[in-house]
Design an enzyme around this catalytic site. Structure first.
Site, PDB file in Angstrom:
ATOM      1  N   SER A   1     -31.030  30.410  23.225  1.00  0.00           N
ATOM      2  CA  SER A   1     -31.275  29.745  24.886  1.00  0.00           C
ATOM      3  C   SER A   1     -32.503  28.979  24.548  1.00  0.00           C
ATOM      4  O   SER A   1     -32.779  27.982  23.902  1.00  0.00           O
ATOM      5  CB  SER A   1     -31.653  30.892  25.728  1.00  0.00           C
ATOM      6  OG  SER A   1     -31.388  30.535  27.230  1.00  0.00           O
TER       7      SER A   1
ATOM      8  N   ASP B   1     -24.783  30.881  26.809  1.00  0.00           N
ATOM      9  CA  ASP B   1     -25.920  31.432  26.460  1.00  0.00           C
ATOM     10  C   ASP B   1     -25.943  32.638  25.557  1.00  0.00           C
ATOM     11  O   ASP B   1     -25.555  33.557  26.073  1.00  0.00           O
ATOM     12  CB  ASP B   1     -26.925  31.912  27.517  1.00  0.00           C
ATOM     13  CG  ASP B   1     -28.270  31.979  27.330  1.00  0.00           C
ATOM     14  OD1 ASP B   1     -28.502  32.620  26.265  1.00  0.00           O
ATOM     15  OD2 ASP B   1     -29.152  31.423  28.086  1.00  0.00           O
TER      16      ASP B   1
END
Length: 311
Positions: A50, A205
């Protein structure tokens, strides 16, 4: 013998953390560089999840820590892709999501206990309506005319949104993806950004499966691994209101997962240097890791806390 007395095969893992986690990590990178006498760009492997994927993309493209600090401080930077990058980033709150469930298959996998409850819950969130264009532009600027960054071992971790499997794009055997696809996938917070399709699979993510995925490097048998994890904490840090929910549910799960991953890496014979968010950091950051109003204060706090932890 200290870690700077000889040439080590040292890796770097940077976990998720959103806008504030990125600021915290940049300060931590400065502390690591100064205390260890080591340039993070020279890591044997760079692993990011991320916001961590965003930072290892920069490091893997040759951007140094001083320039990352300058970007966070609003000072002049030389790399054109970094100019205006923070101003281009998403705001404090997600836009209206799309209709429906993000991944019913992932939610059902949770009922079968094939994935962690927090991971399964991400499948119940609606598809995000956010625009990841700022990451696409960063990828194009970091690797103009190329599929990937110049560092040969830069891994960007995302999660298959239907199975919950972690995939480190850029690692041996991973699906082939462009840098833009991999970066946007690793940053695709469920409910905030839409999944990113790579081939016939959808990815979100990597933090939905693990805060840092540090255990992925265990087979490399590195001498040392530096783990920077702003969404984890060592020990329980109490909180009130919205912060209490963040500490008990999300941070508690991520911290326990990182504890297990670090143990696996150490069992493989690798020494681990772990830096995560302290109570002092969290008092500044608050419960919303995307709250850009707290970014500079978070950076300043981390400049103190991470150096103290390393020294």
């Amino acid at each position: 013998m200290t870690s700077s007395d000889r040439q080590l095969r040292r890796g770097l893992v940077i976990g998720c953390g959103g806008t504030l986690g990125a600021a915290w990590t940049v300060a931590a990178l400065a502390a690591v560089r100064d205390e260890l006498g080591w340039d993070p760009r020279e890591a044997a492997v760079l692993v990011g999840t991320s916001a961590g994927a965003e930072l290892v993309t920069m490091l893997g493209s040759g951007v140094g820590v001083d320039e990352l600090l300058a970007m966070q401080l609003g000072e002049q930077v030389t790399h054109p892709a970094l100019r205006g990058h923070l101003a281009d980033a998403p705001g404090r709150m997600p836009p209206l999501p799309r209709f429906g469930l993000g991944s019913p298959r992932l939610a059902r996998a949770g009922l079968r206990r094939e994935v962690a409850p927090v991971t399964a819950l991400s499948g119940l969130l609606p598809p995000g309506g956010g625009d990841a264009g700022w990451l696409h532009r960063l990828a194009l600027g970091m690797a103009p005319g190329r599929m990937w960054v110049s560092h040969p071992a830069t891994w960007l971790v995302a999660m298959d949104y239907d199975s919950g499997e972690r995939v480190a794009f850029g690692s041996p055997g991973a699906p082939e993806a462009t840098l833009s696809q991999a970066l946007r996938a690793s940053w695709a917070i469920p409910g905030w950004f839409p999944p990113v399709r790579v081939g016939d699979r959808r990815f979100v993510d990597g933090g939905a499966a693990s805060t840092a995925s540090a255990d992925l490097v265990a087979p490399l048998e590195l001498d040392e691994l530096v783990v920077l994890a702003p969404m984890a904490s060592t020990g329980r840090v109490p909180g009130r209101g919205a912060a209490r929910a963040e500490r008990l549910v999300l941070r508690g799960w991520m911290s326990a997962g990182l504890d297990a991953e670090v143990a696996a890496v150490e069992a493989a014979g690798t020494r681990v240097i772990r830096l995560d968010a302290t109570a002092e950091d969290l008092a500044v950051m608050g419960p919303n890791f995307m709250d850009d109003r707290r970014r500079l204060a978070t950076l300043e706090a981390s400049l103190r806390t991470t150096r103290k932890a390393l020294s």
